[in-house]
Design a protein around this motif. Sequence first.
Motif, PDB file in Angstrom:
ATOM      1  N   THR A  84       0.837  -1.202   0.000  1.00 48.39           N
ATOM      2  CA  THR A  84       0.000   0.000   0.000  1.00 48.39           C
ATOM      3  C   THR A  84       0.871   1.250   0.000  1.00 48.39           C
ATOM      4  O   THR A  84       0.643   2.181  -0.790  1.00 48.39           O
ATOM      5  CB  THR A  84      -0.926   0.005   1.235  1.00 48.39           C
ATOM      6  N   LEU A  85       1.869   1.266   0.859  1.00 43.05           N
ATOM      7  CA  LEU A  85       2.762   2.421   0.949  1.00 43.05           C
ATOM      8  C   LEU A  85       3.524   2.630  -0.357  1.00 43.05           C
ATOM      9  O   LEU A  85       3.672   3.766  -0.831  1.00 43.05           O
ATOM     10  CB  LEU A  85       3.729   2.237   2.117  1.00 43.05           C
ATOM     11  N   ALA A  86       3.991   1.542  -0.969  1.00 42.48           N
ATOM     12  CA  ALA A  86       4.738   1.661  -2.225  1.00 42.48           C
ATOM     13  C   ALA A  86       3.856   2.271  -3.316  1.00 42.48           C
ATOM     14  O   ALA A  86       4.312   3.147  -4.068  1.00 42.48           O
ATOM     15  CB  ALA A  86       5.266   0.292  -2.666  1.00 42.48           C
ATOM     16  N   ALA A  87       2.599   1.836  -3.414  1.00 46.52           N
ATOM     17  CA  ALA A  87       1.687   2.403  -4.421  1.00 46.52           C
ATOM     18  C   ALA A  87       1.479   3.891  -4.180  1.00 46.52           C
ATOM     19  O   ALA A  87       1.463   4.689  -5.128  1.00 46.52           O
ATOM     20  CB  ALA A  87       0.350   1.657  -4.398  1.00 46.52           C
ATOM     21  N   GLU A  88       1.341   4.273  -2.918  1.00 50.62           N
ATOM     22  CA  GLU A  88       1.176   5.691  -2.593  1.00 50.62           C
ATOM     23  C   GLU A  88       2.434   6.482  -2.954  1.00 50.62           C
ATOM     24  O   GLU A  88       2.349   7.592  -3.497  1.00 50.62           O
ATOM     25  CB  GLU A  88       0.851   5.850  -1.108  1.00 50.62           C
ATOM     26  N   LEU A  89       3.599   5.913  -2.665  1.00 56.18           N
ATOM     27  CA  LEU A  89       4.852   6.608  -2.975  1.00 56.18           C
ATOM     28  C   LEU A  89       5.070   6.749  -4.477  1.00 56.18           C
ATOM     29  O   LEU A  89       5.576   7.781  -4.939  1.00 56.18           O
ATOM     30  CB  LEU A  89       6.041   5.891  -2.321  1.00 56.18           C
ATOM     31  N   VAL A  90       4.685   5.748  -5.249  1.00 59.96           N
ATOM     32  CA  VAL A  90       4.809   5.848  -6.707  1.00 59.96           C
ATOM     33  C   VAL A  90       3.946   6.990  -7.225  1.00 59.96           C
ATOM     34  O   VAL A  90       4.385   7.789  -8.062  1.00 59.96           O
ATOM     35  CB  VAL A  90       4.456   4.511  -7.396  1.00 59.96           C
ATOM     36  N   ALA A  91       2.727   7.097  -6.731  1.00 54.90           N
ATOM     37  CA  ALA A  91       1.841   8.196  -7.153  1.00 54.90           C
ATOM     38  C   ALA A  91       2.448   9.546  -6.769  1.00 54.90           C
ATOM     39  O   ALA A  91       2.427  10.496  -7.568  1.00 54.90           O
ATOM     40  CB  ALA A  91       0.452   8.030  -6.532  1.00 54.90           C
ATOM     41  N   CYS A  92       3.009   9.628  -5.570  1.00 55.55           N
ATOM     42  CA  CYS A  92       3.674  10.868  -5.149  1.00 55.55           C
ATOM     43  C   CYS A  92       4.882  11.160  -6.045  1.00 55.55           C
ATOM     44  O   CYS A  92       5.140  12.315  -6.396  1.00 55.55           O
ATOM     45  CB  CYS A  92       4.126  10.765  -3.694  1.00 55.55           C
ATOM     46  N   GLY A  93       5.613  10.104  -6.388  1.00 55.63           N
ATOM     47  CA  GLY A  93       6.762  10.274  -7.272  1.00 55.63           C
ATOM     48  C   GLY A  93       6.363  10.810  -8.631  1.00 55.63           C
ATOM     49  O   GLY A  93       7.033  11.681  -9.195  1.00 55.63           O
ATOM     50  N   ASP A  94       5.251  10.310  -9.171  1.00 56.70           N
ATOM     51  CA  ASP A  94       4.751  10.818 -10.457  1.00 56.70           C
ATOM     52  C   ASP A  94       4.454  12.312 -10.358  1.00 56.70           C
ATOM     53  O   ASP A  94       4.814  13.090 -11.251  1.00 56.70           O
ATOM     54  CB  ASP A  94       3.493  10.068 -10.886  1.00 56.70           C
ATOM     55  N   ARG A  95       3.799  12.717  -9.267  1.00 58.74           N
ATOM     56  CA  ARG A  95       3.475  14.134  -9.090  1.00 58.74           C
ATOM     57  C   ARG A  95       4.737  14.969  -8.887  1.00 58.74           C
ATOM     58  O   ARG A  95       4.839  16.083  -9.400  1.00 58.74           O
ATOM     59  CB  ARG A  95       2.506  14.315  -7.916  1.00 58.74           C
ATOM     60  N   ALA A  96       5.717  14.430  -8.154  1.00 59.27           N
ATOM     61  CA  ALA A  96       6.971  15.161  -7.918  1.00 59.27           C
ATOM     62  C   ALA A  96       7.738  15.369  -9.226  1.00 59.27           C
ATOM     63  O   ALA A  96       8.279  16.453  -9.469  1.00 59.27           O
ATOM     64  CB  ALA A  96       7.830  14.424  -6.897  1.00 59.27           C
ATOM     65  N   VAL A  97       7.770  14.348 -10.069  1.00 61.44           N
ATOM     66  CA  VAL A  97       8.462  14.480 -11.357  1.00 61.44           C
ATOM     67  C   VAL A  97       7.759  15.511 -12.227  1.00 61.44           C
ATOM     68  O   VAL A  97       8.416  16.337 -12.884  1.00 61.44           O
ATOM     69  CB  VAL A  97       8.571  13.107 -12.058  1.00 61.44           C
ATOM     70  N   ALA A  98       6.438  15.498 -12.237  1.00 58.11           N
ATOM     71  CA  ALA A  98       5.691  16.513 -13.002  1.00 58.11           C
ATOM     72  C   ALA A  98       5.994  17.911 -12.469  1.00 58.11           C
ATOM     73  O   ALA A  98       6.176  18.863 -13.246  1.00 58.11           O
ATOM     74  CB  ALA A  98       4.190  16.225 -12.941  1.00 58.11           C
ATOM     75  N   MET A  99       6.067  18.052 -11.153  1.00 63.40           N
ATOM     76  CA  MET A  99       6.391  19.344 -10.558  1.00 63.40           C
ATOM     77  C   MET A  99       7.801  19.784 -10.944  1.00 63.40           C
ATOM     78  O   MET A  99       8.024  20.953 -11.280  1.00 63.40           O
ATOM     79  CB  MET A  99       6.289  19.272  -9.031  1.00 63.40           C
ATOM     80  N   LEU A 100       8.743  18.850 -10.935  1.00 61.85           N
ATOM     81  CA  LEU A 100      10.118  19.186 -11.311  1.00 61.85           C
ATOM     82  C   LEU A 100      10.207  19.652 -12.760  1.00 61.85           C
ATOM     83  O   LEU A 100      10.989  20.550 -13.074  1.00 61.85           O
ATOM     84  CB  LEU A 100      11.045  17.987 -11.090  1.00 61.85           C
ATOM     85  N   GLU A 101       9.417  19.048 -13.625  1.00 62.50           N
ATOM     86  CA  GLU A 101       9.407  19.488 -15.024  1.00 62.50           C
ATOM     87  C   GLU A 101       8.958  20.941 -15.116  1.00 62.50           C
ATOM     88  O   GLU A 101       9.545  21.738 -15.860  1.00 62.50           O
ATOM     89  CB  GLU A 101       8.524  18.564 -15.871  1.00 62.50           C
ATOM     90  N   LEU A 102       7.924  21.292 -14.356  1.00 66.02           N
ATOM     91  CA  LEU A 102       7.475  22.692 -14.337  1.00 66.02           C
ATOM     92  C   LEU A 102       8.549  23.609 -13.758  1.00 66.02           C
ATOM     93  O   LEU A 102       8.806  24.694 -14.299  1.00 66.02           O
ATOM     94  CB  LEU A 102       6.182  22.824 -13.514  1.00 66.02           C
ATOM     95  N   LEU A 103       9.167  23.175 -12.686  1.00 62.61           N
ATOM     96  CA  LEU A 103      10.217  23.993 -12.063  1.00 62.61           C
ATOM     97  C   LEU A 103      11.415  24.184 -12.997  1.00 62.61           C
ATOM     98  O   LEU A 103      12.014  25.244 -13.034  1.00 62.61           O
ATOM     99  CB  LEU A 103      10.656  23.373 -10.730  1.00 62.61           C
ATOM    100  N   LEU A 104      11.752  23.139 -13.754  1.00 66.65           N
ATOM    101  CA  LEU A 104      12.844  23.257 -14.715  1.00 66.65           C
ATOM    102  C   LEU A 104      12.517  24.287 -15.792  1.00 66.65           C
ATOM    103  O   LEU A 104      13.367  25.099 -16.171  1.00 66.65           O
ATOM    104  CB  LEU A 104      13.127  21.904 -15.384  1.00 66.65           C
ATOM    105  N   HIS A 105      11.270  24.270 -16.268  1.00 66.02           N
ATOM    106  CA  HIS A 105      10.851  25.270 -17.263  1.00 66.02           C
ATOM    107  C   HIS A 105      10.907  26.683 -16.674  1.00 66.02           C
ATOM    108  O   HIS A 105      11.345  27.614 -17.343  1.00 66.02           O
ATOM    109  CB  HIS A 105       9.452  24.964 -17.800  1.00 66.02           C
ATOM    110  N   GLU A 106      10.474  26.816 -15.432  1.00 64.87           N
ATOM    111  CA  GLU A 106      10.546  28.127 -14.767  1.00 64.87           C
ATOM    112  C   GLU A 106      11.987  28.588 -14.625  1.00 64.87           C
ATOM    113  O   GLU A 106      12.305  29.750 -14.879  1.00 64.87           O
ATOM    114  CB  GLU A 106       9.891  28.054 -13.384  1.00 64.87           C
ATOM    115  N   ALA A 107      12.867  27.666 -14.216  1.00 65.41           N
ATOM    116  CA  ALA A 107      14.276  28.031 -14.037  1.00 65.41           C
ATOM    117  C   ALA A 107      14.928  28.396 -15.362  1.00 65.41           C
ATOM    118  O   ALA A 107      15.735  29.343 -15.424  1.00 65.41           O
ATOM    119  CB  ALA A 107      15.034  26.873 -13.389  1.00 65.41           C
ATOM    120  N   GLU A 108      14.577  27.683 -16.434  1.00 62.45           N
ATOM    121  CA  GLU A 108      15.137  27.980 -17.750  1.00 62.45           C
ATOM    122  C   GLU A 108      14.640  29.330 -18.252  1.00 62.45           C
ATOM    123  O   GLU A 108      15.362  30.051 -18.948  1.00 62.45           O
ATOM    124  CB  GLU A 108      14.776  26.888 -18.734  1.00 62.45           C
ATOM    125  N   ALA A 109      13.398  29.684 -17.911  1.00 61.03           N
ATOM    126  CA  ALA A 109      12.819  30.948 -18.367  1.00 61.03           C
ATOM    127  C   ALA A 109      13.370  32.136 -17.580  1.00 61.03           C
ATOM    128  O   ALA A 109      13.365  33.268 -18.071  1.00 61.03           O
ATOM    129  CB  ALA A 109      11.293  30.912 -18.233  1.00 61.03           C
TER     130      ALA A 109
END
Length: 155
Positions: A129-154
């Motif tokens: 159960t915890l692993a499934a929750e962490l994977v979902a959090c990881g997906d959201r964290a990676v999506a957030m990092l992509e946005l942050l990378l675009h912000e930093a590049e801009a």
Amino acid sequence: DGEFRRLIHDLIAYCHKLDACRDAFAAIAGISGAQYEILMLVSRADGLSIGEVAARMHRSGAFITIEANKLVAAGILEKASDPADGRRVLLKMNEKSVQLLERMAPYQRRVSDVLFEPLDAKRFRELRTLAAELVACGDRAVAMLELLLHEAEAA
């Protein structure tokens, strides 16, 4: 912070060990690690689409298509029309894949017994159960990092 960092490093180290085991199983089977994951997913279903495999592996459909086609070309998996929707193609097991997994099973059992030795049934369910929750959090964290990378590049 120190305990958090130790947790992160332990999780990363364990992931490396899981990857090493997956790659060793794949080497025994004569396929790549990603192909081994695909094979294992398909073996536990009565046919999976490329999209379903991609979603479960958190990889792109294009990547899964390339790797699955290699398994089909090697005669390890088959493609078949979905009886519920003839437009959809499913990856399915065949005699060669069944025999391959039967040959692999003793190795998998022995290694898995060691990999998950501290888990009884209750702890296994909790970790699952915890692993499934962490994977979902990881997906959201990676999506957030992509946005942050675009912000930093801009900036």
